[in-house]
Design an enzyme around this catalytic site. Structure first.
Site, PDB file in Angstrom:
ATOM      1  N   CYS A 154      81.449-110.336   9.938  1.00 21.20           N
ATOM      2  CA  CYS A 154      81.092-111.692   9.522  1.00 21.20           C
ATOM      3  C   CYS A 154      81.729-112.699  10.471  1.00 21.20           C
ATOM      4  CB  CYS A 154      81.565-111.937   8.101  1.00 21.20           C
ATOM      5  SG  CYS A 154      83.160-111.204   7.767  1.00 21.20           S
ATOM      6  N   HIS A 155      82.760-112.291  11.171  1.00 27.43           N
ATOM      7  CA  HIS A 155      83.407-113.229  12.101  1.00 27.43           C
ATOM      8  C   HIS A 155      82.504-113.480  13.293  1.00 27.43           C
ATOM      9  CE1 HIS A 155      84.500-109.193  13.526  1.00 27.43           C
ATOM     10  NE2 HIS A 155      84.261-109.744  14.692  1.00 27.43           N
ATOM     11  N   ASN A 201      80.916-109.744   1.015  1.00 33.25           N
ATOM     12  CA  ASN A 201      80.459-108.508   1.627  1.00 33.25           C
ATOM     13  C   ASN A 201      81.355-107.338   1.213  1.00 33.25           C
ATOM     14  OD1 ASN A 201      81.906-106.909   3.334  1.00 33.25           O
ATOM     15  ND2 ASN A 201      81.378-108.016   5.121  1.00 33.25           N
ATOM     16  N   TYR A 237      74.239-118.683  11.142  1.00 35.59           N
ATOM     17  CA  TYR A 237      73.693-118.520   9.792  1.00 35.59           C
ATOM     18  C   TYR A 237      72.209-118.871   9.804  1.00 35.59           C
ATOM     19  CZ  TYR A 237      78.534-118.328   8.407  1.00 35.59           C
ATOM     20  OH  TYR A 237      79.834-117.966   8.271  1.00 35.59           O
ATOM     21  N   GLU A 272      86.445-109.497  21.746  1.00 32.46           N
ATOM     22  CA  GLU A 272      85.095-109.030  22.090  1.00 32.46           C
ATOM     23  C   GLU A 272      84.584-109.701  23.336  1.00 32.46           C
ATOM     24  OE1 GLU A 272      82.499-108.856  18.887  1.00 32.46           O
ATOM     25  OE2 GLU A 272      83.848-107.606  17.746  1.00 32.46           O
TER      26      GLU A 272
END
Length: 99
Positions: free
Chosen positions: A52-53, A44, A22, A79
């Site tokens: 956002c994760h 969002n 952030y 990922e």
DNA sequence: TCGAATGACAGCG
DNA sequence: CGCTGTCATTCGA
């Protein structure tokens, strides 16, 4: 809002397999409202276009994803980001500075 | 460890 | 329509 929009854009700039914080986003937006960043992501209106994760605290933790933090952790794992409990493994390596 | 600052949204009068 | 409270954070004392 331009602010929120920028947040999403900055978030999308993070490549797959990497994460950002952030703080980094706030700095990229030239703002000091770290909370506002998370706030914008929280509401969002976009779809998975805004991962956002992929945004975590500066400590390398998931922070406080209230909406199924565990699920997001699993996404990060897919990922290539290992998430141990609420902590990101090799956070420094996975951390990606947004230009 | 606790409080303050920041941006946005929801609820209430 | 206007104000207050809350929230996914971070920094300083």
């Amino acid at each position: 809002m331009n602010f929120s929009r920028k947040v999403w854009e900055t978030c999308s700039k993070v490549p797959k397999g990497k994460v950002t914080t952030y703080k980094a986003i706030a700095e990229a937006l030239n703002t000091k409202a770290y909370r506002a960043v998370g706030n914008a992501l929280n509401k969002n209106p976009h779809s998975p276009k805004v991962p956002c994760h992929r945004v975590v605290n500066s400590d390398g933790r998931l922070g406080g994803f209230r909406s199924g933090a565990k699920k997001k952790a699993a996404m990060l794992k897919e990922e290539g980001i290992e998430v141990k409990g609420n902590r990101i493994v090799d956070f420094e390596k996975s951390f990606c500075s947004i230009r």
